[in-house]
Enzyme design. Structure first.
Site, mmCIF file in Angstrom:
data_model
loop_
_atom_site.group_PDB
_atom_site.id
_atom_site.type_symbol
_atom_site.label_atom_id
_atom_site.label_comp_id
_atom_site.label_asym_id
_atom_site.label_seq_id
_atom_site.Cartn_x
_atom_site.Cartn_y
_atom_site.Cartn_z
ATOM 1 N N SER A 23 0.927 -1.098 0.100
ATOM 2 C CA SER A 23 -0.010 -0.032 0.108
ATOM 3 C C SER A 23 0.816 1.312 0.270
ATOM 4 C CB SER A 23 -0.984 -0.067 1.335
ATOM 5 O OG SER A 23 -1.087 1.341 1.528
ATOM 6 N N TYR A 25 -1.452 -0.021 10.400
ATOM 7 C CA TYR A 25 -1.730 -0.627 9.087
ATOM 8 C C TYR A 25 -0.714 -0.536 8.292
ATOM 9 C CZ TYR A 25 -3.726 -1.202 4.463
ATOM 10 O OH TYR A 25 -4.056 -1.760 2.975
ATOM 11 N N LYS A 65 2.226 -3.459 6.528
ATOM 12 C CA LYS A 65 2.713 -3.619 4.971
ATOM 13 C C LYS A 65 4.071 -3.248 5.136
ATOM 14 C CE LYS A 65 -1.525 -4.007 3.587
ATOM 15 N NZ LYS A 65 -1.902 -5.638 3.284
HETATM 16 N N1 LIG Z 1 -8.867 -1.059 -1.188
HETATM 17 C C1 LIG Z 1 -7.498 -0.171 -1.341
HETATM 18 O O1 LIG Z 1 -7.727 0.725 -1.960
HETATM 19 C C2 LIG Z 1 -6.107 -0.860 -1.004
HETATM 20 C C3 LIG Z 1 -5.269 -0.009 -1.061
HETATM 21 C C4 LIG Z 1 -3.825 -0.481 -0.708
HETATM 22 C C5 LIG Z 1 -3.944 -1.761 -0.318
HETATM 23 N N2 LIG Z 1 -4.667 -2.491 -0.085
HETATM 24 C C6 LIG Z 1 -4.523 -3.817 0.198
HETATM 25 O O2 LIG Z 1 -5.015 -4.923 -0.444
HETATM 26 C C7 LIG Z 1 -5.717 -5.924 -0.171
HETATM 27 C C8 LIG Z 1 -7.137 -6.183 -0.382
HETATM 28 O O3 LIG Z 1 -7.683 -4.937 -0.140
HETATM 29 P P1 LIG Z 1 -9.410 -4.983 -0.348
HETATM 30 O O4 LIG Z 1 -9.826 -3.485 -0.244
HETATM 31 O O5 LIG Z 1 -9.882 -6.096 -1.433
HETATM 32 O O6 LIG Z 1 -9.603 -5.295 1.241
HETATM 33 P P2 LIG Z 1 -10.980 -6.543 1.506
HETATM 34 O O7 LIG Z 1 -11.177 -6.392 3.095
HETATM 35 O O8 LIG Z 1 -12.347 -6.398 0.698
HETATM 36 O O9 LIG Z 1 -10.350 -7.963 1.277
HETATM 37 C C9 LIG Z 1 -9.459 -8.520 2.155
HETATM 38 C C10 LIG Z 1 -10.044 -10.194 2.153
HETATM 39 O O10 LIG Z 1 -9.083 -10.935 2.981
HETATM 40 C C11 LIG Z 1 -9.753 -11.482 4.000
HETATM 41 N N3 LIG Z 1 -8.973 -11.743 5.085
HETATM 42 C C12 LIG Z 1 -8.797 -10.771 6.243
HETATM 43 N N4 LIG Z 1 -7.777 -11.546 7.077
HETATM 44 C C13 LIG Z 1 -7.559 -12.828 6.574
HETATM 45 C C14 LIG Z 1 -6.870 -13.827 7.323
HETATM 46 N N5 LIG Z 1 -6.286 -13.798 8.309
HETATM 47 N N6 LIG Z 1 -7.195 -15.294 6.650
HETATM 48 C C15 LIG Z 1 -7.923 -15.207 5.361
HETATM 49 N N7 LIG Z 1 -8.560 -14.561 4.833
HETATM 50 C C16 LIG Z 1 -8.475 -12.885 5.425
HETATM 51 C C17 LIG Z 1 -11.138 -10.933 4.147
HETATM 52 O O11 LIG Z 1 -12.397 -11.833 4.527
HETATM 53 C C18 LIG Z 1 -11.340 -10.285 2.754
HETATM 54 O O12 LIG Z 1 -12.221 -10.919 1.874
HETATM 55 C C19 LIG Z 1 -5.398 -5.887 1.461
HETATM 56 O O13 LIG Z 1 -4.324 -6.504 1.788
HETATM 57 C C20 LIG Z 1 -5.216 -4.172 1.624
HETATM 58 O O14 LIG Z 1 -4.298 -4.094 2.643
HETATM 59 C C21 LIG Z 1 -6.062 -2.127 -0.493
#
Ligand SMILES: NC(=O)c1ccc[n+]([C@@H]2O[C@H](COP(=O)([O-])OP(=O)(O)OC[C@H]3O[C@@H](n4cnc5c(N)ncnc54)[C@H](O)[C@@H]3O)[C@@H](O)[C@H]2O)c1
Length: 332
Positions: free
Chosen positions: A117, A141, A145
């Site tokens: 991120s 958070y 990362k």
């Molecule tokens: N959405 C954004 O703009 C953004 C930006 C930067 C980084 N990220 C990173 O991208 C990734 C996905 O983000 P997203 O927006 O799709 O989030 P999201 O919450 O929609 O998806 C994360 C998924 O991981 C699952 N999960 C969480 N902890 C878990 C565990 N210990 N074991 C198994 N499953 C687990 C959740 O149930 C969920 O389905 C994350 O790592 C997030 O930190 C997202």
């Protein structure tokens, strides 16, 4: 051979799974459904409900499906929550992440793509932000990362685990079938569209006195399908025996909160009410990526990330599924 996708029932993970399936890759999804939705994953794709750090389960999955690569999306991903509950974040994102890595290394997996991120960056001294900008996260958070990125560097040296850390800026938009459905929803575009769909709702704008042209904060929005495409290119890069890398994924163009609201007014034809509130502590005025490294290394080019196109795709999904997915995730 198959790709293990952790967090594949979440927003970005499920769009990537959809894309991987379209190009004929074998995929296995592991998700504990703490935030994700089972309906986001096609029924024919092998799905395991469990924790990304469950070594016993991982050993079974790796053996059963001949896993040779992993895309690791699973994480807790709310910045404000991480400030209140750092223990949860370090446990879920770092501890579980290490268990996952150890299980994969033990099983001989040598390709890993990590959802990092832009929160890994410290004080923003230069816009756009290049990968060589100082790394010093401002919240737990971001530290989770940052920590996993550093662990991956040492696992490359020690175990030959090649990784690509993809530092996303602001993921947004939807495909035909998959959209953003978080509870609580903290991201701007879905919140603006919630206000478009409900005249009783307002969009809360945090700060209008930033040193930006209209005073509201500027972010770099990248369509979730462009992110999925970058994951596929990262996998191809590792399959070609490419070196480990950390790369920004953004467009290089920022939009202010008011520009996003204006775009949503244009797309939806609804006035959309706003309310100005105080700025949130630690929110920088501008976060815009320099994505030139990913473009050069992967020949990646965002094609769907023009702001109105992002908002149109998210609005089309919202109209198809006004209440999001049927299932409600049970947060940890
Ligand atoms: N959405 C954004 O703009 C953004 C930006 C930067 C980084 N990220 C990173 O991208 C990734 C996905 O983000 P997203 O927006 O799709 O989030 P999201 O919450 O929609 O998806 C994360 C998924 O991981 C699952 N999960 C969480 N902890 C878990 C565990 N210990 N074991 C198994 N499953 C687990 C959740 O149930 C969920 O389905 C994350 O790592 C997030 O930190 C997202």
């Amino acid at each position: 051979m198959a790709i293990l996708v952790t967090g594949g029932a979440g927003y970005i993970g499920s769009v990537t799974v959809e894309r991987l399936a379209t190009i004929g890759e074998s995929i296995v999804v592991l998700d504990d459904l703490s935030y994700g939705h089972r309906e986001a994953i096609d029924a024919h794709i092998p799905f395991y409900q469990g924790s990304a750090g469950d070594r016993g389960l991982l050993a079974d999955i790796v053996k059963e499906h001949e896993i040779d690569s992993c895309m690791h999306f699973a994480a807790s991903a709310f910045v404000a929550e991480s400030v209140e509950k750092p223990a949860l974040y370090f446990e879920n994102n770092v501890q579980q992440g290490i268990s996952l890595l150890n299980a994969l290394v033990d099983a001989g997996v040598r390709r890993f793509i990590f959802s990092s991120s832009c929160t890994v960056y410290g004080e923003v001294t230069r816009i756009p932000i290049g990968e060589d900008s100082p790394l010093w996260p401002k919240n737990p958070y971001g530290w989770t990362k940052f920590t996993l990125e550093r662990i991956l560097e040492t696992y490359d040296t020690a175990y030959g685990l090649k990784s690509v850390c993809l530092r996303y800026f602001n993921a947004a938009g939807a495909t035909e079938r998959i959209g953003e459905d978080h509870d609580p929803e903290t991201h701007l575009i879905p919140n603006v569209l919630l206000a478009a769909a409900d005249p009783h709702r307002e969009v809360r704008i945090f700060g209008n006195q930033y040193p930006t042209p209209d005073g509201t904060a500027i972010r770099d929005y990248i369509h979730v399908a462009d992110l999925a495409d970058a994951h596929i290119r990262a996998l191809e890069h590792l399959r070609r025996a490419g070196a480990s890398a950390a790369l920004n994924l953004g467009t290089g163009r920022g939009y202010s909160v008011l520009e996003v609201v204006e775009s949503a007014r244009r797309v939806t034809g609804v006035p959309i009410r706003t309310r100005i509130e105080g700025p949130r502590p630690g929110d920088p005025p501008r976060l815009v990526a320099d994505p030139s490294r990913a473009k050069a290394l992967f020949k990646w080019q965002p094609t769907m990330s023009e702001l109105d196109a992002i908002v149109e795709s998210a609005w089309a999904w919202k109209k198809r599924q006004p209440n999001g997915y049927g299932s409600r995730a049970v947060a940890k």
